[in-house]
Design a protein around this motif. Structure first.
Motif, mmCIF file in Angstrom:
data_model
loop_
_atom_site.group_PDB
_atom_site.id
_atom_site.type_symbol
_atom_site.label_atom_id
_atom_site.label_comp_id
_atom_site.label_asym_id
_atom_site.label_seq_id
_atom_site.Cartn_x
_atom_site.Cartn_y
_atom_site.Cartn_z
ATOM 1 N N CYS A 35 0.842 -1.200 0.000
ATOM 2 C CA CYS A 35 0.000 0.000 0.000
ATOM 3 C C CYS A 35 0.870 1.239 0.000
ATOM 4 C CB CYS A 35 -0.915 0.001 1.222
ATOM 5 S SG CYS A 35 -2.119 -1.350 1.197
ATOM 6 N N GLY A 36 0.447 2.248 -0.746
ATOM 7 C CA GLY A 36 1.173 3.504 -0.771
ATOM 8 C C GLY A 36 2.460 3.428 -1.578
ATOM 9 N N ARG A 37 2.621 2.378 -2.374
ATOM 10 C CA ARG A 37 3.830 2.186 -3.173
ATOM 11 C C ARG A 37 5.082 2.318 -2.320
ATOM 12 N NH1 ARG A 37 5.579 4.922 -7.295
ATOM 13 N NH2 ARG A 37 6.122 3.122 -8.547
ATOM 14 N N SER A 38 5.068 1.704 -1.161
ATOM 15 C CA SER A 38 6.240 1.660 -0.302
ATOM 16 C C SER A 38 6.768 0.240 -0.270
ATOM 17 C CB SER A 38 5.892 2.169 1.093
ATOM 18 O OG SER A 38 7.054 2.221 1.883
ATOM 19 N N HIS A 39 7.840 0.050 0.483
ATOM 20 C CA HIS A 39 8.389 -1.283 0.606
ATOM 21 C C HIS A 39 9.108 -1.385 1.941
ATOM 22 C CE1 HIS A 39 10.614 -4.974 -0.218
ATOM 23 N NE2 HIS A 39 9.779 -5.181 -1.211
ATOM 24 N N PRO A 40 8.996 -2.535 2.637
ATOM 25 C CA PRO A 40 9.614 -2.653 3.962
ATOM 26 C C PRO A 40 11.126 -2.516 3.971
ATOM 27 C CG PRO A 40 8.633 -4.749 3.230
ATOM 28 C CD PRO A 40 8.176 -3.706 2.282
ATOM 29 N N VAL A 84 17.680 -2.751 -2.194
ATOM 30 C CA VAL A 84 16.615 -1.830 -2.619
ATOM 31 C C VAL A 84 16.700 -1.577 -4.123
ATOM 32 C CG1 VAL A 84 15.781 0.545 -2.429
ATOM 33 C CG2 VAL A 84 16.336 -0.742 -0.366
ATOM 34 N N LEU A 85 17.917 -1.459 -4.646
ATOM 35 C CA LEU A 85 18.086 -1.192 -6.073
ATOM 36 C C LEU A 85 17.607 -2.343 -6.943
ATOM 37 C CD1 LEU A 85 21.612 0.503 -6.106
ATOM 38 C CD2 LEU A 85 19.395 1.613 -6.418
ATOM 39 N N GLN A 86 17.509 -3.528 -6.402
ATOM 40 C CA GLN A 86 17.067 -4.674 -7.181
ATOM 41 C C GLN A 86 15.558 -4.885 -7.143
ATOM 42 O OE1 GLN A 86 19.505 -8.254 -6.707
ATOM 43 N NE2 GLN A 86 21.119 -7.034 -5.780
ATOM 44 N N LEU A 87 14.835 -4.031 -6.414
ATOM 45 C CA LEU A 87 13.378 -4.134 -6.364
ATOM 46 C C LEU A 87 12.775 -3.641 -7.677
ATOM 47 C CD1 LEU A 87 12.682 -2.725 -2.777
ATOM 48 C CD2 LEU A 87 12.624 -5.126 -3.491
ATOM 49 N N PRO A 88 11.735 -4.290 -8.178
ATOM 50 C CA PRO A 88 11.060 -3.793 -9.388
ATOM 51 C C PRO A 88 10.558 -2.359 -9.225
ATOM 52 C CG PRO A 88 10.370 -6.031 -8.903
ATOM 53 C CD PRO A 88 11.183 -5.584 -7.720
ATOM 54 N N LEU A 89 10.064 -2.021 -8.039
ATOM 55 C CA LEU A 89 9.611 -0.648 -7.800
ATOM 56 C C LEU A 89 10.734 0.357 -8.020
ATOM 57 C CD1 LEU A 89 7.301 -0.801 -4.635
ATOM 58 C CD2 LEU A 89 6.686 0.051 -6.906
ATOM 59 N N THR A 90 11.909 0.019 -7.491
ATOM 60 C CA THR A 90 13.059 0.919 -7.639
ATOM 61 C C THR A 90 13.485 1.021 -9.092
ATOM 62 O OG1 THR A 90 13.815 0.361 -5.416
ATOM 63 C CG2 THR A 90 15.424 1.329 -6.908
ATOM 64 N N GLN A 91 13.536 -0.082 -9.771
ATOM 65 C CA GLN A 91 13.958 -0.070 -11.169
ATOM 66 C C GLN A 91 12.984 0.731 -12.032
ATOM 67 O OE1 GLN A 91 14.371 -4.229 -12.080
ATOM 68 N NE2 GLN A 91 16.141 -4.501 -10.731
ATOM 69 N N ASN A 302 22.797 -2.060 -14.227
ATOM 70 C CA ASN A 302 21.706 -2.852 -14.783
ATOM 71 C C ASN A 302 20.465 -1.999 -14.989
ATOM 72 O OD1 ASN A 302 23.189 -5.222 -14.880
ATOM 73 N ND2 ASN A 302 22.580 -5.872 -12.819
ATOM 74 N N ILE A 303 20.204 -1.093 -14.044
ATOM 75 C CA ILE A 303 19.055 -0.200 -14.186
ATOM 76 C C ILE A 303 19.227 0.691 -15.411
ATOM 77 C CG2 ILE A 303 17.825 1.756 -13.137
ATOM 78 C CD1 ILE A 303 18.401 0.505 -10.425
#
Length: 307
Positions: A35-40, A84-91, A302-303
């Motif tokens: 929710c809220g486009r966040s990530h733990p 964090v950089l490997q998360l789809p959201l981050t990419q 990679n990004i």
């Protein structure tokens, strides 16, 4: 053969007064898109950043032990950033910010270069400390003098790494928001890691250069072979044979003084062994930081490649 009638069934019509659905006992969240486009991982990284920032503000303590702690915490922060950089959201967020990613790649390349040099310097300094212990036991004047020169040279090289880091990024002023967007939250934590990597590196390099640089005389230089070490720094080599001849000429009072100096020599040998162990830990931690920096830079590359 008997005949059967076909029947067609229809669903029951909706009730005019449907009963309210029972409340769920728990709330289900999507694992792929919180929710809220966040990530733990972001709060976890933020917590590690705060701990590293607190260390950088304090970094007090005797010897080089706190520096080893700082390197270990920096390594943890870099590893969390890499996750964090490997998360789809981050990419997805950084794929449209190629200019930002390119600047980060350039800065992290400098970090990789300086930590490669620092790691080699720590290994060389550790070897010199080990050789100095042997020279101190053997009362080898020439080797002790060479150690003094080498440690000053290494300290000077480490001090130059501070300027090689480049300017420390300024801390941006971010307006507080009740529910920050993931892009804003990501950008802020990346800037914090970038800034702290530079600040912590400056603290580490400065502490090592200050501990072994000009003006820092080894504890053993004030006794035993101290006078000969100073001559050795001026290019005069005095061998062990002359040292033995001088010892034979000493009277009883001087022999008593030599006994006291021998006790101090043993104490300094113990301190040098502790220093060698500390240098070994610094070399290992700096190598871990070096590898974490490489891994983080690969994730950024990679990004950029898939942008």
């Amino acid at each position: 053969m008997g005949r059967y009638r076909r029947t067609v069934s229809f669903p029951n019509p909706p009730s005019p007064n449907p009963r309210p659905a029972a409340k769920a006992g728990f709330h289900v969240r999507s694992a792929s898109l919180p929710c809220g486009r966040s990530h733990p991982l972001i709060p976890q990284l933020r917590e590690e950043v705060d701990e590293l920032r607190a260390w950088n503000r304090a970094r007090a303590g005797p010897g080089l032990g706190p520096i080893v702690t700082g390197l270990a915490r920096l390594k943890g922060v870099l590893d969390s950033l890499d996750d964090v950089l490997q998360l789809p959201l981050t990419q997805d967020s950084l794929s449209s910010k190629t200019d930002v990613v390119e600047r980060l790649l350039e800065d992290f390349l400098r970090f990789v270069d300086v930590y490669g040099i620092f790691r080699a310097s720590m290994l060389g300094l550790k070897q010199e400390v080990s050789a100095a212990q042997i020279a101190l036991r053997r009362k080898d004047d020439s080797r002790l003098g060479l150690y003094i020169k080498t440690q000053k040279k290494i300290a000077s090289e480490v001090g130059k790494l501070i300027s090689a880091i480049g300017p420390v990024p300024e801390q941006p002023q971010v307006a507080p928001t009740t529910l920050p967007d993931y892009d804003d939250e990501l950008g802020q934590v990346i800037r914090d890691v970038h800034r702290l990597t530079a600040l912590v590196s400056e603290a580490v390099f400065g502490s090592v250069a200050g501990s072994f640089g000009p003006g820092r005389r080894p504890g053993w230089a004030s006794f035993g072979l101290g006078r000969k070490v100073r001559k050795e720094e001026q290019g005069v080599i005095i061998g062990e044979v002359e040292s033995l001849l001088e010892l034979r000429k000493m009277n009883k009072g001087e022999k008593k003084r030599m006994n006291e100096e021998e006790e101090m020599r043993m104490k300094v040998l113990k301190e040098m062994q502790e220093l060698e162990d500390c240098m070994g830990e610094m070399e290992r931690e700096s190598e871990r930081v070096f590898r974490s920096l490489i891994s983080t830079r690969v994730s950024l590359l990679n990004i950029l490649t898939h942008a």
